[in-house]
Write a protein that holds these residues in place. Structure first.
Motif, PDB file in Angstrom:
ATOM      1  N   LYS A   1     -12.472  15.828 -14.427  1.00  9.12           N
ATOM      2  CA  LYS A   1     -13.146  16.419 -13.257  1.00  9.12           C
ATOM      3  C   LYS A   1     -13.054  17.935 -13.287  1.00  9.12           C
ATOM      4  N   ILE A   2     -11.882  18.447 -13.650  1.00  9.67           N
ATOM      5  CA  ILE A   2     -11.700  19.897 -13.738  1.00  9.67           C
ATOM      6  C   ILE A   2     -12.661  20.485 -14.768  1.00  9.67           C
ATOM      7  N   LYS A   3     -12.818  19.801 -15.901  1.00 15.01           N
ATOM      8  CA  LYS A   3     -13.733  20.263 -16.946  1.00 15.01           C
ATOM      9  C   LYS A   3     -15.169  20.311 -16.416  1.00 15.01           C
ATOM     10  N   GLU A   4     -15.575  19.260 -15.695  1.00 18.26           N
ATOM     11  CA  GLU A   4     -16.916  19.230 -15.095  1.00 18.26           C
ATOM     12  C   GLU A   4     -17.088  20.354 -14.078  1.00 18.26           C
ATOM     13  N   LEU A   5     -16.079  20.523 -13.230  1.00 14.26           N
ATOM     14  CA  LEU A   5     -16.154  21.569 -12.206  1.00 14.26           C
ATOM     15  C   LEU A   5     -16.154  22.959 -12.830  1.00 14.26           C
TER      16      LEU A   5
ATOM     17  N   GLU B   1      -1.329  11.176  -0.492  1.00 11.02           N
ATOM     18  CA  GLU B   1      -2.339  12.217  -0.310  1.00 11.02           C
ATOM     19  C   GLU B   1      -2.779  12.800  -1.649  1.00 11.02           C
ATOM     20  N   CYS B   2      -1.844  12.980  -2.560  1.00  9.67           N
ATOM     21  CA  CYS B   2      -2.171  13.479  -3.902  1.00  9.67           C
ATOM     22  C   CYS B   2      -3.102  12.502  -4.603  1.00  9.67           C
ATOM     23  N   LEU B   3      -2.761  11.235  -4.568  1.00 11.33           N
ATOM     24  CA  LEU B   3      -3.575  10.225  -5.241  1.00 11.33           C
ATOM     25  C   LEU B   3      -4.953  10.117  -4.607  1.00 11.33           C
ATOM     26  N   LYS B   4      -5.022  10.204  -3.287  1.00  9.90           N
ATOM     27  CA  LYS B   4      -6.327  10.180  -2.614  1.00  9.90           C
ATOM     28  C   LYS B   4      -7.181  11.361  -3.069  1.00  9.90           C
ATOM     29  N   LYS B   5      -6.582  12.552  -3.099  1.00  7.59           N
ATOM     30  CA  LYS B   5      -7.318  13.750  -3.506  1.00  7.59           C
ATOM     31  C   LYS B   5      -7.761  13.669  -4.968  1.00  7.59           C
ATOM     32  N   SER B   6      -7.022  12.892  -5.751  1.00  3.62           N
ATOM     33  CA  SER B   6      -7.391  12.748  -7.156  1.00  3.62           C
ATOM     34  C   SER B   6      -8.479  11.694  -7.351  1.00  3.62           C
ATOM     35  N   GLY B   7      -8.898  11.074  -6.253  1.00  2.00           N
ATOM     36  CA  GLY B   7      -9.993  10.116  -6.325  1.00  2.00           C
ATOM     37  C   GLY B   7      -9.570   8.663  -6.368  1.00  2.00           C
TER      38      GLY B   7
ATOM     39  N   LYS C   1      -4.133  11.622 -14.427  1.00  2.00           N
ATOM     40  CA  LYS C   1      -4.119  12.957 -15.030  1.00  2.00           C
ATOM     41  C   LYS C   1      -5.369  13.146 -15.889  1.00  2.00           C
ATOM     42  N   GLU C   2      -5.698  12.147 -16.706  1.00  2.00           N
ATOM     43  CA  GLU C   2      -6.915  12.217 -17.529  1.00  2.00           C
ATOM     44  C   GLU C   2      -8.156  12.349 -16.651  1.00  2.00           C
ATOM     45  N   ASN C   3      -8.211  11.564 -15.576  1.00  2.00           N
ATOM     46  CA  ASN C   3      -9.358  11.613 -14.656  1.00  2.00           C
ATOM     47  C   ASN C   3      -9.510  13.006 -14.044  1.00  2.00           C
TER      48      ASN C   3
END
Length: 145
Positions: free
Chosen positions: A95-99, A52-58, A89-91
């Motif tokens: 994404k966090i930076k974009e958001l 579930e964590c990996l799915k949520k991470s894309g 983690k990099e991905n």
């Protein structure tokens, strides 16, 4: 041991999704009783948390499947698994930076329209200078532009 219904409730995941994970081989060593009923142990629950964590991470299911296959291969794939998590983690950080940038724009616009609403129009806001903005709003504006 937990039933598929209990696990479904625990994780708020449809039973069909848990069956899919099993069918795809994502749940290593999932036990089934004589009648084919799935029984989940703590190891399976941890696998579901990771999935579930990996799915949520894309991450796509095919890549999660590859990860789970590495898990089943044991210690010889530890470096591969670690590197996969470092990449995720990099991905996520990107994404966090974009958001965060999007959130900054939204925060700026909320402030902008609150001020325009108070004024009854946008005239002052369209001509506002950076010096006239509160410091925290100026910092947000600079981050967005």
């Amino acid at each position: 041991m937990y039933s598929i219904g209990e696990v479904s409730e625990m994780f708020n995941i449809p039973i069909s999704t848990l069956r899919y994970y099993d069918k795809e081989g994502l749940l290593i060593n999932l036990e089934k009783d004589k009648s084919g009923i799935r029984k989940f142990n703590e190891s399976n629950l941890e696998a579901i948390r990771v999935i579930e964590c990996l799915k949520k991470s894309g991450m796509q299911i095919k890549d999660i499947k590859e990860f789970m296959s590495w898990v089943s291969e044991g210690n010889k794939t530890i470096t591969k698994r670690k590197n996969m998590f470092l990449k995720q983690k990099e991905n996520i950080e990107a994404k966090i930076k974009e958001l965060q940038k999007a959130l900054n724009m939204i925060n700026y616009k909320c402030w902008y329209y609150t001020q325009a609403e108070k004024d009854g129009n946008e005239k002052r806001m369209k001509n506002i200078t950076l010096k006239e903005m509160p410091k925290e709003i100026r910092e947000i504006w600079e981050n967005v532009h």
